[in-house]
Design a protein around this motif. Structure first.
Motif, PDB file in Angstrom:
ATOM      1  N   ASN A  28       0.824  -1.214   0.000  1.00 55.71           N
ATOM      2  CA  ASN A  28       0.000   0.000   0.000  1.00 55.71           C
ATOM      3  C   ASN A  28       0.857   1.262   0.000  1.00 55.71           C
ATOM      4  OD1 ASN A  28      -2.280  -1.596   0.111  1.00 55.71           O
ATOM      5  ND2 ASN A  28      -2.501  -1.458   2.329  1.00 55.71           N
ATOM      6  N   LEU A  69       1.150   4.188  -3.126  1.00 57.91           N
ATOM      7  CA  LEU A  69       0.883   5.602  -2.874  1.00 57.91           C
ATOM      8  C   LEU A  69       2.120   6.453  -3.156  1.00 57.91           C
ATOM      9  CD1 LEU A  69      -1.488   7.310  -2.051  1.00 57.91           C
ATOM     10  CD2 LEU A  69      -0.836   7.059   0.341  1.00 57.91           C
ATOM     11  N   TRP A  93       2.326   6.848  -6.951  1.00 57.33           N
ATOM     12  CA  TRP A  93       1.294   7.769  -7.410  1.00 57.33           C
ATOM     13  C   TRP A  93       1.702   9.206  -7.106  1.00 57.33           C
ATOM     14  CZ3 TRP A  93      -2.136   8.859 -10.671  1.00 57.33           C
ATOM     15  CH2 TRP A  93      -3.161   9.778 -10.427  1.00 57.33           C
ATOM     16  N   ASP A 131       0.652  12.631  -0.705  1.00 53.58           N
ATOM     17  CA  ASP A 131       0.651  11.215  -1.094  1.00 53.58           C
ATOM     18  C   ASP A 131       1.975  10.554  -0.729  1.00 53.58           C
ATOM     19  OD1 ASP A 131      -1.892  11.456  -2.145  1.00 53.58           O
ATOM     20  OD2 ASP A 131      -1.191  11.849  -4.189  1.00 53.58           O
ATOM     21  N   GLY A 170       2.471   7.679   1.910  1.00 54.02           N
ATOM     22  CA  GLY A 170       3.082   6.437   1.453  1.00 54.02           C
ATOM     23  C   GLY A 170       4.222   6.008   2.353  1.00 54.02           C
ATOM     24  N   SER A 224      -5.843  12.292   5.303  1.00 56.55           N
ATOM     25  CA  SER A 224      -5.833  12.914   3.983  1.00 56.55           C
ATOM     26  C   SER A 224      -5.971  14.426   4.151  1.00 56.55           C
ATOM     27  CB  SER A 224      -6.978  12.376   3.131  1.00 56.55           C
ATOM     28  OG  SER A 224      -6.810  10.998   2.878  1.00 56.55           O
TER      29      SER A 224
END
Length: 265
Positions: free
Chosen positions: A71, A75, A78, A124, A128, A139
């Motif tokens: 995961n 992230l 991305w 992000d 991550g 977030s």
């Protein structure tokens, strides 16, 4: 020293001290544990901000696993793609020409999109890195916040943790003395002025903060809790917000009010 002194480190420290004083949390007896919260390296430069209880509740679960590595890596990739591909292309377009006339609004719109992609890419990456160690951070942006239909909706999804900090530790702290709710709009305006000052001590940013606060107050007065429901209403709302947001974005990056007027006229 400038970053540590004026930004997220100080805000996290203030929130910890205030929460202890309000008895929301117990004072932490382990100094290394408290220091980990204050100096959590991925979030120190770009956030997001976190309350101590949110981080502390996860510290006992820190560790490596295939799921956390997977995961976190996704992230991270991305975030790097958004920053090194999308944000860089937008920055190239911004630096290409000096916009004048109505193209100032286009320039402002491009900066608005660049700021979202660039800033959210850092978040992000930070999330991550934290996920690699099985640590879940908040977030800081709603998905497609740039498609908001009003300024109220936009600020609900933009730099969420900073806005929550000003809401909880300034607005609500002062508003509790206003029993009759006579000065709510004034406090809202002061909150946006403080957010503007957090970005920098300039006249342009003060005007930017004043306009943001005035925009929110006007929407609350004339729009209330209205929500667009049909496709036409949503489209009109997005065009309305993007148009005015482009003006504020152009103002945000201009060196002075006079230069912005000269470019526009």
């Amino acid at each position: 020293a400038l970053i540590i002194g004026l930004s997220y480190f100080t805000f996290n420290a203030i929130s910890y001290l205030v929460d202890v004083k309000r008895r929301y949390i117990e004072p932490e007896r382990s100094f290394p544990r408290l220091l980990f919260y204050l100096l959590f390296f991925p979030a120190l430069l770009s956030g997001p901000l976190h309350r101590y209880k949110f981080i502390n509740d996860q510290l006992n679960d820190i560790g490596w696993s295939l799921q956390s590595l997977g995961n976190g890596s996704v992230l991270l990739l991305w975030g790097f793609f958004k920053n090194m591909v999308v944000a860089q292309r937008l920055q190239y377009m911004l630096n290409g020409t000096e916009a004048t006339g109505w193209f100032v609004l286009v320039h402002g719109l491009l900066f608005f999109l660049f700021l979202y992609v660039n800033f959210s890419s850092f978040i992000d990456i930070v999330q991550g890195i934290a996920l690699l160690f099985n640590l879940q951070l908040k977030s800081n942006f709603h998905n497609r916040v740039y498609m908001a239909c009003s300024r109220q909706q936009f600020w609900q999804g933009w730099h969420i943790t900073l806005n929550e900090w000003f809401r909880d530790y300034f607005f609500f702290s002062v508003a509790r003395f206003d029993k009759q709710r006579r000065y709510t709009n004034l406090l809202l305006l002061l909150t946006f002025l403080l957010i503007a000052l957090w970005h920098g001590f300039t006249l342009v940013l003060l005007v930017w903060g004043l306009l943001n606060g005035t925009w929110i107050i006007a929407e609350k007065k004339w729009m209330g809790k209205w929500q667009p429901r049909t496709w036409w209403q949503k489209t009109a709302g997005r065009l309305y917000h993007l148009g005015l947001a482009s003006v504020l974005a152009a103002l945000f990056i201009t060196p002075s009010l006079g230069s912005l007027l000269n470019r526009f006229l």
